[in-house]
Design an enzyme around this catalytic site. Structure first.
Site, PDB file in Angstrom:
ATOM      1  N   TYR A 198      -7.726   6.349   1.642  1.00  0.00           N
ATOM      2  CA  TYR A 198      -8.807   7.229   1.192  1.00  0.00           C
ATOM      3  C   TYR A 198      -9.921   7.425   2.219  1.00  0.00           C
ATOM      4  O   TYR A 198     -11.093   7.507   1.861  1.00  0.00           O
ATOM      5  CB  TYR A 198      -9.390   6.701  -0.113  1.00  0.00           C
ATOM      6  N   GLU A 204      -0.023   2.467 -13.016  1.00  0.00           N
ATOM      7  CA  GLU A 204      -1.403   2.895 -12.795  1.00  0.00           C
ATOM      8  C   GLU A 204      -1.603   4.299 -13.384  1.00  0.00           C
ATOM      9  O   GLU A 204      -0.693   5.111 -13.392  1.00  0.00           O
ATOM     10  CB  GLU A 204      -1.753   2.862 -11.303  1.00  0.00           C
ATOM     11  N   ALA A 261       0.846  -1.191   0.000  1.00  0.00           N
ATOM     12  CA  ALA A 261       0.000   0.000   0.000  1.00  0.00           C
ATOM     13  C   ALA A 261       0.883   1.244   0.000  1.00  0.00           C
ATOM     14  O   ALA A 261       0.519   2.269   0.564  1.00  0.00           O
ATOM     15  CB  ALA A 261      -0.930  -0.001   1.211  1.00  0.00           C
ATOM     16  N   HIS A 301      -5.677   1.984  -5.449  1.00  0.00           N
ATOM     17  CA  HIS A 301      -4.916   3.039  -4.765  1.00  0.00           C
ATOM     18  C   HIS A 301      -5.833   3.863  -3.862  1.00  0.00           C
ATOM     19  O   HIS A 301      -5.861   5.095  -3.906  1.00  0.00           O
ATOM     20  CB  HIS A 301      -4.223   3.944  -5.785  1.00  0.00           C
ATOM     21  N   ARG A 317       3.879   2.366  -2.932  1.00  0.00           N
ATOM     22  CA  ARG A 317       3.947   2.784  -4.325  1.00  0.00           C
ATOM     23  C   ARG A 317       4.101   1.535  -5.187  1.00  0.00           C
ATOM     24  O   ARG A 317       4.835   0.609  -4.830  1.00  0.00           O
ATOM     25  CB  ARG A 317       5.118   3.741  -4.564  1.00  0.00           C
TER      26      ARG A 317
END
EC number: 1.1.1.290
Length: 383
Positions: free
Chosen positions: A257, A236, A205, A253, A207
Site C-alpha cells: 500500500y 478477510e 504477503a 492486507h 494471498r
C-alpha cells in the site's frame, strides 16, 4: 461513457475523467445493479468480477489495480468478449519494503544477524523476483521456489520441500490458484507447516489461503519458536482473532500500500485502457506523483552496516505501526471487525517507497554503497 469504479482507487479523475462519467462505490458493494449500465469497470481485489456480476451489463473493459487476478473470472471474460487488464508489478516495491521492515523487526526481537539467515522465496514473479534481487544484492543467501518459472526457464530453482528444510526465513509471493498443474491454495498445509525448521520465520504477503490458517494457528499454539508475519488472511476482512494474536506481526492486507504502488496501479490500467481504445495517453504518472517527503539521508562512511540498513528501511516504512493499529481494531463483534479492516485500508496513511529515497555517503564506503544500490535507493554525492 459510464465508468464504475472502486472508491479507493486513487487518481481516478486525473486518468479517467476525460472519458466520461465516473461513479464510485465501496469495492465490496459493487453489485450487478451498480454495474448494469457501466461501459467500464475498475476494481481492486475486494470485488469479485464474474458472470453473476456482469451478465446482462454493458461492460466491455475491466481493469483491476492489482497484481493478482484471482478475483476475476477470466474464462467468462473470454466467452463474453470482455477486455481486461491487471497491473502487474505495480506494488512490488512496496511489498519488498514490507518484507524488509518485517525482517528488521524480527531480527531485533530475536537478537539475530540477518546476514547469517538463509532466505527462501516462494514465487518469483513481479514481487518475489524483486525481493530475490534485493536480498542477493545485500549479499544474503537465497533459495527460490517457482515451479512455473523452473519449467519454462530452468535455472537454479529448488523444491518447496528444500525451502522448508533449509531456510530460516520463508516469504510467500505466489498467486492464488485452486487448480491447474501448480495449485497454491493451502500450499502450506498442516503437513508442510510441521516441517518448518526450528526458529523459522514465515511471512505471507501474497494471498491468505496460500497458508492454511487453521493449521498455522495450531502450529503457533504448539511451537513458540516459530514466528509468523501475516498481511493476508483466509476469509478477510474477517480475521481469525486467535491467529492474529499469535502472529509476531499482523497487518490488514497493506503490504503493497505505498502511495507510489497504488497510483502506479491506476496508471497501468489507464495505459491498458488507452491501448484498447487505440488512443494516445494524455496523462503521465510522473507528473502526478508528489515529491518524496524525505529529501535525503546522509550516512558516515564508518556507519555500522546493520544500523544503516535499519535506518534506510525504516525511513520509509516500519510495520510495527500498522501492526499496532490493526491489533487495536480487532473485535469480537464480527461486523465491527470486518468494517475496521476495510477502514484501515481506506484511510491508510501516505507511505512512500525506498526507491524514491536519496542517500548521501560522507567518505568512501563501498559496502554501504552496495547496500544503497541493492535497496534501490538513489546514491548521491555529498558536498
Amino acid at each position: 461513457m459510464l465508468i464504475v469504479a472502486d472508491e479507493n482507487i486513487p487518481l481516478l479523475d486525473a486518468f479517467f475523467a476525460g472519458f466520461g462519467e465516473i461513479r464510485r462505490y465501496p469495492g465490496r458493494a459493487i453489485d450487478a445493479a451498480s454495474a448494469k449500465d457501466a461501459d467500464v469497470l475498475l476494481v481492486r481485489s475486494v470485488t469479485r468480477v464474474d458472470r453473476q456480476l456482469l451478465e446482462g451489463s454493458k461492460v466491455r473493459f475491466v481493469g483491476t489495480c492489482t497484481i493478482g487476478t484471482d478475483h476475476l473470472d477470466l474464462d467468462y471474460f473470454a466467452d463474453a468478449g470482455i477486455h481486461w487488464s491487471s497491473a502487474p508489478g505495480c506494488n512490488a516495491r512496496g511489498v519488498v519494503d514490507y518484507v524488509l521492515g518485517s525482517l528488521l523487526t524480527l531480527a531485533e526481537l530475536e537478537g539475530v544477524d540477518l546476514n547469517r539467515r538463509v532466505y527462501g522465496v516462494v514465487g518469483a514473479g513481479e514481487v518475489g523476483g524483486r525481493l530475490v534481487r534485493v536480498l542477493h544484492g545485500l549479499g544474503w543467501k537465497v533459495l527460490v521456489c517457482d515451479p512455473v518459472r523452473e519449467a519454462s526457464e530452468g535455472g537454479e530453482f529448488v523444491s518447496l520441500e528444500t525451502i522448508l528444510a533449509q531456510c530460516d526465513v520463508i516469504s510467500l509471493h505466489t498467486p492464488l490458484q485452486r487448480g491447474g498443474e501448480h495449485p497454491t491454495w493451502h500450499l502450506l498445509d498442516q503437513e508442510k507447516l510441521a516441517s518448518l525448521r526450528p526458529g523459522a520465520w514465515l511471512i505471507n504477503a501474497s494471498r491468505g489461503p496460500v497458508v492454511d490458517n487453521v493449521a498455522l494457528r495450531e502450529l503457533l499454539l504448539d511451537r513458540e519458536d516459530v514466528h509468523a508475519v501475516l498481511d493476508v488472511w483466509e476469509g478477510e476482512p474477517q480475521v481469525d482473532l486467535q491467529l492474529a494474536d499469535l502472529c509476531t506481526l499482523a497487518t490488514p492486507h497493506i503490504a503493497g500500500y505505498s502511495l507510489d504502488g497504488k497510483q502506479r496501479g491506476t496508471a497501468q490500467i489507464y495505459q491498458a485502457f488507452c491501448r484498447w481504445r487505440g488512443e494516445p495517453e494524455q496523462v503521465r504518472l510522473a507528473d502526478l506523483l508528489p515529491a518524496h517527503s524525505l529529501a535525503r539521508i546522509e550516512l558516515d562512511a564508518n556507519a555500522d552496516p546493520a544500523w544503516a540498513l535499519a535506518t534506510l528501511c525504516r525511513a520509509v516504512y516500519d510495520p510495527r505501526r500498522d501492526d499496532a493499529d490493526f491489533r487495536r481494531s480487532l473485535s469480537d463483534d464480527v461486523a465491527e471487525q470486518r468494517a475496521a479492516f476495510d477502514l484501515l485500508r481506506k484511510h491508510y496513511p501516505v507511505r512512500r517507497e525506498i526507491e524514491g529515497l536519496a542517500v548521501g555517503l560522507r567518505g568512501e564506503a563501498p559496502q554501504l554503497a552496495q547496500m544503497v544500490s541493492a535497496l534501490g535507493a538513489e546514491l548521491v554525492g555529498v558536498a
